[in-house]
Design a protein around this motif. Structure first.
Motif, mmCIF file in Angstrom:
data_model
loop_
_atom_site.group_PDB
_atom_site.id
_atom_site.type_symbol
_atom_site.label_atom_id
_atom_site.label_comp_id
_atom_site.label_asym_id
_atom_site.label_seq_id
_atom_site.Cartn_x
_atom_site.Cartn_y
_atom_site.Cartn_z
ATOM 1 N N LEU A 1 59.563 -36.278 4.714
ATOM 2 C CA LEU A 1 60.708 -35.808 5.543
ATOM 3 C C LEU A 1 61.824 -36.667 5.135
ATOM 4 N N ASN A 2 63.011 -36.234 5.645
ATOM 5 C CA ASN A 2 64.303 -36.841 5.433
ATOM 6 C C ASN A 2 64.447 -37.178 4.049
ATOM 7 N N CYS A 3 64.363 -36.206 3.186
ATOM 8 C CA CYS A 3 64.820 -36.303 1.714
ATOM 9 C C CYS A 3 66.174 -36.038 1.291
ATOM 10 N N LEU B 1 66.286 -31.804 1.913
ATOM 11 C CA LEU B 1 66.367 -32.180 0.305
ATOM 12 C C LEU B 1 67.856 -32.171 0.001
ATOM 13 N N ALA B 2 68.180 -33.135 -0.652
ATOM 14 C CA ALA B 2 69.541 -33.159 -1.267
ATOM 15 C C ALA B 2 70.943 -32.869 -0.507
ATOM 16 N N GLU B 3 70.636 -33.291 0.687
ATOM 17 C CA GLU B 3 71.794 -33.175 1.948
ATOM 18 C C GLU B 3 72.979 -34.113 1.495
ATOM 19 N N PRO C 1 72.762 -33.008 -7.001
ATOM 20 C CA PRO C 1 72.688 -31.731 -7.491
ATOM 21 C C PRO C 1 71.351 -30.870 -7.040
ATOM 22 N N ILE C 2 71.263 -29.696 -6.775
ATOM 23 C CA ILE C 2 70.385 -28.860 -6.479
ATOM 24 C C ILE C 2 70.764 -27.440 -6.647
ATOM 25 N N LEU D 1 54.311 -22.639 2.241
ATOM 26 C CA LEU D 1 55.571 -23.284 1.853
ATOM 27 C C LEU D 1 56.799 -23.409 2.889
ATOM 28 N N ARG D 2 57.116 -24.875 2.959
ATOM 29 C CA ARG D 2 58.288 -25.140 4.182
ATOM 30 C C ARG D 2 59.595 -25.788 3.510
ATOM 31 N N LEU D 3 60.608 -25.069 3.371
ATOM 32 C CA LEU D 3 61.870 -25.908 2.593
ATOM 33 C C LEU D 3 62.884 -25.831 3.838
#
Length: 636
Positions: free
Chosen positions: A111-113, A139-141, A146-147, A165-167
């Motif tokens: 969580l909270n990446c 992720l990467a917010e 970079p993403i 898979l949960r993104l």
């Protein structure tokens, strides 16, 4: 004759001599992580055994606290047995990726990446070939991290055993001409797929390629997209007839479909859902769960082109549904909603929001149904009255009931609910109830664990002793008293005197709540524990009479288990910052954001009762001797 020398009583054997350390470590390995860390404070032997147990735990779940890399690293030593890892990554950056990515993992939930870049996806694909479940949030917010599409490509190519898979992130970051084709390399065993927001163009291209692969498989050997997919959850620009038809054709095995949109402009006929689109849902009869929600986040709009006819046609084809969530269907009346309740004999969960034409008649003859509803949410259904809720209460297995913003509901509705034998969660925000309703709950028999009264403006301080006069205090752990103008410090003092072991208490935006309420809660003793020992979340944001004096009461030893604190940041910035430094594991929210995250389908995980009187987790993490090689860098 002199008296004989007194015989000293023999002391009990030390733990390490009574039981082998390996046996103790094995026993400790069956505890959850917080309990495991708690045992380290018992004695030196337990401390050593707990450290050893961390080297062969099969699961490491620690979502209650966000740790830095320096504190997390000693808790995650090399461990070939680790299969499941769940963490809050709010304080982690790319330097921690090596600690998170581990060979042998079957489940990873982070969580909270926000501060971790897309490199995490690439490393997972290279290292975690046995991964079955992956869930990444935000992720990467953080701006500048970079993403890219290549990161997603490496993940799908490497993790060939994924089943879920949960993104939860913005998929526009992966915009690339090959986006739709890269999913051909996704795991054939993938059964659940959840995205955050995905642009409609990217989604339709992916579904088109999936349909083409199905049509071509009978003529040439081509990869089949999502052959096992059963669950799909997406947020899109618009839910349209074309989208529904594409999903139904491309993904024939779906049993769970969850779609949400949030239009920024009024949809046109070609970019909206109509009765014709609803007829294309569930062509193979496999669906068990359907959710179609139109968010009002950017624009007050609804599915204006859907009426009762569309819902009736859908209900005929979806009689096996067990869960239905409909939001923003402003032209659907009791006829449509009633058809769902009566057609779906196995319906357990019903959620309707912004049902502007839903009235009591929808439950008029509910006694003729199977009466198996357990989860019901009827938010913003303003025509619903006490009579309808009395009928709904014939469902004796009701466990969760959300009636927020149903402004025509009063005391008699609560009276009919007060004796439901399984009701644990009741949300009454913005309803027209008075103190009498709390009296009904107080003398009732429902085992309430969570009660929300936010914005119930008729309530006064007198509702507190009425609520806790009976057996409610034995089970209640979560209470929301926010935005109730008549609640004062005196009411909170009555709450403190009841000694109810609350875990979460929200009192935001109450103009007459101040320092005295904080002092009362800080001094409250529950079952012989330390001051304020049960509270893990306390929301005091914008309480009118809070002064800098209240900040001092959040220093230890008061509120030892507090993890979330909401308060006005401008109160005294220097004191607030000092409190953050003195309690590094306390999550401070100073800008009015809501604390905690509640999901109605995971209600059993909302509560964790802990009887210990001091915070062993902080003691473990802040004491450098408790873990061999631990490096602590927190400022006292």
């Amino acid at each position: 004759m002199s008296p004989p020398d007194p015989v000293e009583p023999s002391s009990p054997p030390a733990m390490d001599s009574a039981l082998p350390a390996a046996v103790v470590a094995t026993i400790l390995s069956h505890l959850d992580v917080l309990s495991l860390l708690a045992t380290s404070a018992v004695c030196r032997c337990f401390r050593s055994c707990a450290s050893h147990a961390l080297t062969f735990l099969s699961s490491f779940h620690l979502l209650e606290v966000a740790l830095t890399h320096e504190l997390l690293r000693p808790l995650l030593p090399p461990n070939p047995s680790l299969r499941s890892l769940r963490l809050d990554c709010n304080r982690l950056e790319d330097a921690a990726i090596g600690c998170l990515v581990r060979t042998g993992l079957h489940e990873l939930m982070l969580l909270n990446c926000d501060n971790i870049s897309g490199r995490l996806l690439r490393e997972l694909g290279a290292t975690c070939q046995d991964l079955r479940v992956l869930s990444l949030h935000s992720l990467a917010e953080r701006r500048g991290l970079p993403i890219s599409f290549s990161d997603l490509q490496e993940l799908l190519n490497g993790c060939s055993q994924l089943e879920c898979l949960r993104l939860a992130l913005d998929f526009s970051m992966f915009d690339d001409p090959n986006f739709s084709h890269v999913w051909a390399s996704a795991s054939e065993t993938l059964t659940s797929l959840e995205f955050g927001y995905i642009p409609m163009v990217m989604l339709l291209e992916l579904l088109t390629v999936a349909m083409e692969s199905q049509q071509a498989m009978h003529h040439v050997k081509t990869p089949v997209f999502f052959p096992s997919l059963q669950k799909l959850c997406l947020s899109v620009d618009f839910i349209t007839d074309h989208l529904i038809g594409s999903i139904s054709t491309a993904l024939p095995s779906l049993t769970h479909l969850d779609l949400q949109d949030a239009p920024i402009i009024e949809p046109t006929t070609s970019s909206d859902l109509t009765n014709a689109g609803l007829q294309r849902i569930n062509p193979n009869g496999n669906l068990k769960h359907i959710s179609l929600m139109r968010s009002q986040e950017f624009l007050f709009t609804s599915f204006r082109r859907v009426n009762d006819l569309g819902i009736l046609l859908m209900a005929e084809k979806c009689s096996n549904l067990e869960s239905v969530c409909l939001g923003g269907f402003s032209r659907v009346t009791d006829t449509g909603f009633r058809a769902i309740i009566h057609s779906c004999s196995g319906l357990h969960k019903l959620r309707v929001s912004h049902g502007s034409q839903l009235t009591d008649l929808v439950f008029h003859d509910i006694i003729a149904t199977s009466l198996c509803l357990t989860h019901v949410s009827l938010r913003w259904c303003n025509l619903l009255t006490d009579v309808g809720i009395e009928r709904l209460s014939f469902n004796k297995d009701l466990n969760i009931l959300d009636l927020r913003e149903c402004r025509s509901l009063g005391d008699e509705a609560v009276r009919s609910l007060s004796c439901l034998p399984k009701l644990q969660i009741l949300l009454l925000d913005g309803t027209d109830i008075s103190d009498q309703a709390l009296k009904y709950l107080g003398v009732g028999t429902c085992p309430l664990a969570s009660l929300s009264l936010r914005g119930c403006r008729k309530l006064t301080n007198d509702c507190i002793p009425l609520l806790f006069a009976g057996s409610v205090k034995q089970n209640l752990q979560v209470l929301d008293l926010s935005r109730i103008p008549s609640i004062t410090d005196d009411g909170i003092m009555l709450l403190a005197r009841s000694r109810t072991p609350l875990i979460e208490l929200r009192m935001r935006e109450n103009p007459k709540v101040g320092d005295a309420a904080v002092m009362a809660l800080a001094s409250m003793l529950v079952d012989g524990g330390t001051h304020g020992s049960s509270l893990q979340l306390l929301d005091l944001y914008d309480c009118g009479r809070i002064t800098p004096l209240a900040i001092r009461w959040f220093k230890k030893p008061y509120f030892p288990r507090l993890r979330w604190l909401g308060i006005t940041g401008s109160l005294n910035r220097v004191m607030v910052d000092a409190l953050v430094r003195s309690r590094p594991f306390l999550h401070m929210a100073c800008r009015g954001e809501e604390l905690g995250t509640l999901h109605w389908d995971t209600f059993s995980d909302w509560y964790r009762h802990n009887d210990d009187d001091f915070d062993e987790l902080e003691q473990w993490l802040l004491d450098g001797d408790l873990v061999s090689g631990a490096e602590t860098s927190l400022e006292e």
